[in-house]
Design a protein around this motif. Structure first.
Motif, PDB file in Angstrom:
ATOM      1  N   PRO A   1       0.823  -1.225   0.000  1.00 58.79           N
ATOM      2  CA  PRO A   1       0.000   0.000   0.000  1.00 58.79           C
ATOM      3  C   PRO A   1       0.850   1.266   0.000  1.00 58.79           C
ATOM      4  O   PRO A   1       0.508   2.254  -0.656  1.00 58.79           O
ATOM      5  CB  PRO A   1      -0.821  -0.127   1.280  1.00 58.79           C
ATOM      6  N   GLU A   2       1.967   1.222   0.726  1.00 55.10           N
ATOM      7  CA  GLU A   2       2.808   2.411   0.812  1.00 55.10           C
ATOM      8  C   GLU A   2       3.699   2.602  -0.413  1.00 55.10           C
ATOM      9  O   GLU A   2       4.239   3.683  -0.631  1.00 55.10           O
ATOM     10  CB  GLU A   2       3.666   2.353   2.083  1.00 55.10           C
ATOM     11  N   ASP A   3       3.869   1.538  -1.215  1.00 56.67           N
ATOM     12  CA  ASP A   3       4.683   1.636  -2.430  1.00 56.67           C
ATOM     13  C   ASP A   3       4.162   0.626  -3.449  1.00 56.67           C
ATOM     14  O   ASP A   3       4.661  -0.500  -3.543  1.00 56.67           O
ATOM     15  CB  ASP A   3       6.151   1.370  -2.127  1.00 56.67           C
ATOM     16  N   PRO A   4       3.148   0.991  -4.229  1.00 57.87           N
ATOM     17  CA  PRO A   4       2.500   0.057  -5.153  1.00 57.87           C
ATOM     18  C   PRO A   4       3.422  -0.484  -6.246  1.00 57.87           C
ATOM     19  O   PRO A   4       3.048  -1.417  -6.957  1.00 57.87           O
ATOM     20  CB  PRO A   4       1.369   0.901  -5.759  1.00 57.87           C
ATOM     21  N   SER A   5       4.619   0.091  -6.366  1.00 59.23           N
ATOM     22  CA  SER A   5       5.544  -0.427  -7.380  1.00 59.23           C
ATOM     23  C   SER A   5       6.243  -1.695  -6.914  1.00 59.23           C
ATOM     24  O   SER A   5       6.909  -2.368  -7.714  1.00 59.23           O
ATOM     25  CB  SER A   5       6.593   0.630  -7.721  1.00 59.23           C
ATOM     26  N   LYS A   6       6.097  -2.037  -5.629  1.00 61.48           N
ATOM     27  CA  LYS A   6       6.757  -3.205  -5.073  1.00 61.48           C
ATOM     28  C   LYS A   6       5.719  -4.234  -4.626  1.00 61.48           C
ATOM     29  O   LYS A   6       4.718  -3.887  -4.005  1.00 61.48           O
ATOM     30  CB  LYS A   6       7.648  -2.805  -3.894  1.00 61.48           C
ATOM     31  N   ALA A   7       6.006  -5.506  -4.945  1.00 59.82           N
ATOM     32  CA  ALA A   7       5.104  -6.591  -4.556  1.00 59.82           C
ATOM     33  C   ALA A   7       5.935  -7.747  -4.010  1.00 59.82           C
ATOM     34  O   ALA A   7       6.279  -8.684  -4.725  1.00 59.82           O
ATOM     35  CB  ALA A   7       4.275  -7.047  -5.750  1.00 59.82           C
ATOM     36  N   PRO A   8       6.305  -7.690  -2.715  1.00 57.19           N
ATOM     37  CA  PRO A   8       7.130  -8.752  -2.132  1.00 57.19           C
ATOM     38  C   PRO A   8       6.350 -10.056  -1.983  1.00 57.19           C
ATOM     39  O   PRO A   8       5.223 -10.068  -1.493  1.00 57.19           O
ATOM     40  CB  PRO A   8       7.527  -8.182  -0.773  1.00 57.19           C
ATOM     41  N   ASP A   9       6.949 -11.149  -2.407  1.00 56.76           N
ATOM     42  CA  ASP A   9       6.330 -12.473  -2.264  1.00 56.76           C
ATOM     43  C   ASP A   9       7.416 -13.516  -2.004  1.00 56.76           C
ATOM     44  O   ASP A   9       7.717 -14.352  -2.855  1.00 56.76           O
ATOM     45  CB  ASP A   9       5.490 -12.840  -3.495  1.00 56.76           C
ATOM     46  N   PRO A  10       8.019 -13.477  -0.811  1.00 60.84           N
ATOM     47  CA  PRO A  10       9.174 -14.334  -0.519  1.00 60.84           C
ATOM     48  C   PRO A  10       8.880 -15.821  -0.596  1.00 60.84           C
ATOM     49  O   PRO A  10       9.758 -16.609  -0.950  1.00 60.84           O
ATOM     50  CB  PRO A  10       9.569 -13.914   0.899  1.00 60.84           C
ATOM     51  N   ARG A  11       7.648 -16.227  -0.290  1.00 61.48           N
ATOM     52  CA  ARG A  11       7.343 -17.659  -0.336  1.00 61.48           C
ATOM     53  C   ARG A  11       7.421 -18.200  -1.757  1.00 61.48           C
ATOM     54  O   ARG A  11       7.858 -19.330  -1.979  1.00 61.48           O
ATOM     55  CB  ARG A  11       5.955 -17.907   0.262  1.00 61.48           C
ATOM     56  N   ARG A  12       7.006 -17.397  -2.722  1.00 61.20           N
ATOM     57  CA  ARG A  12       7.081 -17.852  -4.119  1.00 61.20           C
ATOM     58  C   ARG A  12       8.534 -17.991  -4.561  1.00 61.20           C
ATOM     59  O   ARG A  12       8.889 -18.924  -5.287  1.00 61.20           O
ATOM     60  CB  ARG A  12       6.310 -16.889  -5.028  1.00 61.20           C
ATOM     61  N   ILE A  13       9.384 -17.076  -4.130  1.00 59.89           N
ATOM     62  CA  ILE A  13      10.809 -17.191  -4.463  1.00 59.89           C
ATOM     63  C   ILE A  13      11.376 -18.483  -3.897  1.00 59.89           C
ATOM     64  O   ILE A  13      12.099 -19.216  -4.584  1.00 59.89           O
ATOM     65  CB  ILE A  13      11.588 -15.970  -3.930  1.00 59.89           C
ATOM     66  N   GLU A  14      11.039 -18.778  -2.640  1.00 62.79           N
ATOM     67  CA  GLU A  14      11.544 -20.010  -2.036  1.00 62.79           C
ATOM     68  C   GLU A  14      10.988 -21.246  -2.740  1.00 62.79           C
ATOM     69  O   GLU A  14      11.686 -22.255  -2.890  1.00 62.79           O
ATOM     70  CB  GLU A  14      11.210 -20.043  -0.553  1.00 62.79           C
ATOM     71  N   PHE A  15       9.749 -21.178  -3.166  1.00 65.28           N
ATOM     72  CA  PHE A  15       9.150 -22.279  -3.928  1.00 65.28           C
ATOM     73  C   PHE A  15       9.971 -22.554  -5.182  1.00 65.28           C
ATOM     74  O   PHE A  15      10.383 -23.690  -5.452  1.00 65.28           O
ATOM     75  CB  PHE A  15       7.703 -21.937  -4.293  1.00 65.28           C
ATOM     76  N   TYR A  16      10.206 -21.504  -5.968  1.00 61.93           N
ATOM     77  CA  TYR A  16      10.940 -21.687  -7.226  1.00 61.93           C
ATOM     78  C   TYR A  16      12.385 -22.085  -6.977  1.00 61.93           C
ATOM     79  O   TYR A  16      12.943 -22.920  -7.698  1.00 61.93           O
ATOM     80  CB  TYR A  16      10.869 -20.414  -8.069  1.00 61.93           C
ATOM     81  N   ARG A  17      12.999 -21.508  -5.972  1.00 65.03           N
ATOM     82  CA  ARG A  17      14.395 -21.845  -5.685  1.00 65.03           C
ATOM     83  C   ARG A  17      14.530 -23.340  -5.391  1.00 65.03           C
ATOM     84  O   ARG A  17      15.429 -24.016  -5.894  1.00 65.03           O
ATOM     85  CB  ARG A  17      14.910 -21.003  -4.519  1.00 65.03           C
ATOM     86  N   GLY A  18      13.630 -23.854  -4.562  1.00 64.20           N
ATOM     87  CA  GLY A  18      13.692 -25.269  -4.224  1.00 64.20           C
ATOM     88  C   GLY A  18      13.426 -26.177  -5.408  1.00 64.20           C
ATOM     89  O   GLY A  18      14.139 -27.162  -5.638  1.00 64.20           O
ATOM     90  N   HIS A  19      12.405 -25.857  -6.193  1.00 64.35           N
ATOM     91  CA  HIS A  19      12.058 -26.714  -7.329  1.00 64.35           C
ATOM     92  C   HIS A  19      13.137 -26.671  -8.412  1.00 64.35           C
ATOM     93  O   HIS A  19      13.466 -27.703  -9.019  1.00 64.35           O
ATOM     94  CB  HIS A  19      10.701 -26.304  -7.902  1.00 64.35           C
ATOM     95  N   LEU A  20      13.692 -25.506  -8.658  1.00 67.18           N
ATOM     96  CA  LEU A  20      14.728 -25.413  -9.685  1.00 67.18           C
ATOM     97  C   LEU A  20      16.009 -26.116  -9.250  1.00 67.18           C
ATOM     98  O   LEU A  20      16.722 -26.702 -10.083  1.00 67.18           O
ATOM     99  CB  LEU A  20      14.999 -23.948 -10.025  1.00 67.18           C
ATOM    100  N   ALA A  21      16.316 -26.097  -7.966  1.00 64.90           N
ATOM    101  CA  ALA A  21      17.480 -26.834  -7.481  1.00 64.90           C
ATOM    102  C   ALA A  21      17.289 -28.334  -7.699  1.00 64.90           C
ATOM    103  O   ALA A  21      18.228 -29.043  -8.104  1.00 64.90           O
ATOM    104  CB  ALA A  21      17.723 -26.529  -6.005  1.00 64.90           C
ATOM    105  N   GLU A  22      16.084 -28.820  -7.465  1.00 69.16           N
ATOM    106  CA  GLU A  22      15.813 -30.236  -7.686  1.00 69.16           C
ATOM    107  C   GLU A  22      15.813 -30.573  -9.181  1.00 69.16           C
ATOM    108  O   GLU A  22      16.213 -31.677  -9.585  1.00 69.16           O
ATOM    109  CB  GLU A  22      14.485 -30.618  -7.052  1.00 69.16           C
ATOM    110  N   LEU A  23      15.387 -29.642 -10.009  1.00 68.82           N
ATOM    111  CA  LEU A  23      15.456 -29.871 -11.451  1.00 68.82           C
ATOM    112  C   LEU A  23      16.913 -29.939 -11.911  1.00 68.82           C
ATOM    113  O   LEU A  23      17.280 -30.792 -12.732  1.00 68.82           O
ATOM    114  CB  LEU A  23      14.721 -28.755 -12.193  1.00 68.82           C
ATOM    115  N   ALA A  24      17.743 -29.056 -11.377  1.00 67.64           N
ATOM    116  CA  ALA A  24      19.170 -29.082 -11.711  1.00 67.64           C
ATOM    117  C   ALA A  24      19.784 -30.418 -11.308  1.00 67.64           C
ATOM    118  O   ALA A  24      20.641 -30.961 -12.014  1.00 67.64           O
ATOM    119  CB  ALA A  24      19.891 -27.924 -11.028  1.00 67.64           C
TER     120      ALA A  24
END
Length: 494
Positions: free
Chosen positions: A408-431
């Motif tokens: 709300p205080e900065d609409p240009s930013k949309a933090p979503d740390p859980r999604r980053i961790e999701f992708y990081r884990g899945h891509l590591a397993e794909l590698a």
């Protein structure tokens, strides 16, 4: 089977667990491998991808295009289904969706900004043939031609999915996928698309998740067209297998250089116990849920998915169908979201298959109640790689739903740390799967945009880009910025 597009409601206990998991991870995001022991350790720092690996995103026509009756498009089963009271959460429809029919240049510019090298998209049958047969709507073909040209101009490979669930309503009125005649109409349509775009599109997926749209559409009725009969599911599945083989040949005939596969939903099964009965049930699950359309294309016959005599009479199998179904697919697409536990059901469960299956919740839980289990991607990729003699594989979908939006205080930013961790884990397993010999050439995150999620309407957000459906404003989430860095460096630890 609970699929991303089914979104069945979980019990209050699971919902409470999901709420706690979301709160805990938001307060202190936990890297995979640093959990309480339930999650297998994952090597993020050591993950490596081959040179030229194709980083991409995926979308689907009905989920993003909107313009549901513009420029000569005919109605699809999803137009009808979403316009029927009580079928979709909140009464949502795909009439506008992300308005990508008009905003596709903006969306492709986002892909380029995010360093994408591949775009998996789909074409709408009813936009090209309004009634599913006969006269071609040139305006529909022209739209997809412009879309492909825009992708190529941005340096992005177009990967076209010929059918992503939106069957023309006129063909449903004639029986839909349970009607055997449909396979010939589909082959004709596929040839039209390949002839028009084949001079620029070389990578094709014939179907997206054929098990899902046949079972959820005709077996359980959760999705369009909303019919509930297991025998209709079996008939539909057989028609789709015929259509896959016939379309493969029709497309090759007009575009010989085309590299053609399909995108299959796959969930690695784990037997509920070490008993022979449960192990056999897990094998049946794999046969009908994961490879019912892949094994058939490769071998010209059905895998061992049933208890007792296969219900081929119910399915409408005829002499010579094996040759029609067989197609030497050039590559295999895997859509992975979750794993399942499988137990023998005796005489219970689905007719002819007799197993029970469920999704566990040992790992973190996403907004729609799905367990996060990166190890499953490794398991299914290596299994398919071994069973099908190291084929070319592309991850055609993988992603997660979380509700994070712009600050709300900065609409240009949309933090979503859980999604980053999701992708990081899945891509590591794909590698890791690639390191162990799987021939994986590309990965497509689901999805580029928050979009229309079928029977869940707009209540679930899978996008790397946040979409405000009130004014269609796009905002790249933190996960989108992270993924763009991964696409640039092919490293996960940056």
């Amino acid at each position: 089977m609970i699929n991303r597009r089914q979104f069945l409601n979980y019990s209050a206990a699971v919902a409470g667990s999901a709420a706690f998991s979301r709160y805990a991870m938001a307060a202190n995001p936990m890297p995979f491998g640093a959990s309480d022991g339930a999650m297998p350790a994952i090597d993020v720092a050591g993950a490596r991808f081959p040179e030229g690996f194709l980083w991409g995103t995926a979308t689907a026509s009905y989920q993003v295009e909107g313009a549901w009756k513009a420029d000569g498009k005919g109605p699809s089963i999803w137009d009808t289904f979403s316009h029927t009271v009580g079928k979709v959460k909140g009464g949502d429809t795909g009439d506008v969706a992300c308005d990508s029919y008009h905003r596709y240049k903006e969306d492709i510019a986002l892909m380029k900004q995010m360093n994408q090298k591949s775009c998996r998209f789909s074409v709408t049958w009813a936009r090209i043939q309004p009634t599913g047969t006969g006269q071609v709507n040139q305006k529909g073909l022209d739209f997809y031609s412009r879309y492909v040209d825009e992708l190529l101009g941005a340096g992005i490979r177009p990967m076209c999915t010929v059918f992503h669930w939106d069957l023309p309503q006129a063909l449903e009125d004639r029986g839909g996928w349970p009607n055997r005649d449909l396979y010939k109409h589909f082959a004709d349509y596929s040839a039209i698309v390949a002839k028009t775009l084949g001079d620029r599109v070389t990578t094709w997926a014939i179907f997206n998740e054929p098990w899902v749209f046949t079972n959820l559409g005709y077996g359980t009725g959760v999705h369009a067209p909303g019919r509930k009969d297991f025998n209709l599911f079996l008939k539909a599945a057989h028609t789709v297998n015929l259509a896959q083989g016939e379309a493969f040949r029709a497309m090759k005939a007009v575009s010989p250089k085309a590299q053609i596969g399909s995108a299959y939903s796959m969930s690695p099964p784990t037997p509920a116990s070490d008993s022979a009965a449960d192990r056999a049930a897990a094998d049946r699950y794999h046969a009908i849920n994961n490879v019912f359309f892949l094994y058939t294309a490769k071998h010209g016959e059905y895998p061992k998915a049933f208890v007792g005599n296969p219900p081929y009479d119910v399915m409408g199998v005829r002499d010579g169908d094996g040759k029609i179904m067989q197609a030497p697919l050039d590559w295999i697409g895997i859509n992975y979201y979750n794993r399942h536990i499988v137990a023998d059901a005796g005489n219970g469960g689905d007719p002819y298959t007799h197993y029970h299956e469920w999704m566990p919740a040992e790992g973190p839980v996403t907004y729609n109640g799905w367990e996060v289990w990166p190890r499953g991607l490794y398991d299914i990729v290596t299994r398919i790689s071994n069973e099908y003699d190291k084929p070319i594989i592309e991850i055609t979908e993988n992603g997660c739903s979380y509700s994070d939006g712009p600050l709300p205080e900065d609409p240009s930013k949309a933090p979503d740390p859980r999604r980053i961790e999701f992708y990081r884990g899945h891509l590591a397993e794909l590698a890791r799967a690639i390191k162990d010999g799987a021939n994986v050439r590309g990965y497509h995150a689901w999805s580029l945009l928050d979009n229309y999620e079928w029977a869940e309407g707009y209540s679930q957000r899978f996008g790397l880009v946040y979409v405000d459906f009130r004014d269609q404003k796009r905002t790249i989430k933190d996960s989108g910025h992270w993924y763009s860095r991964v696409a640039s460096t092919s490293r996960l630890d940056g």
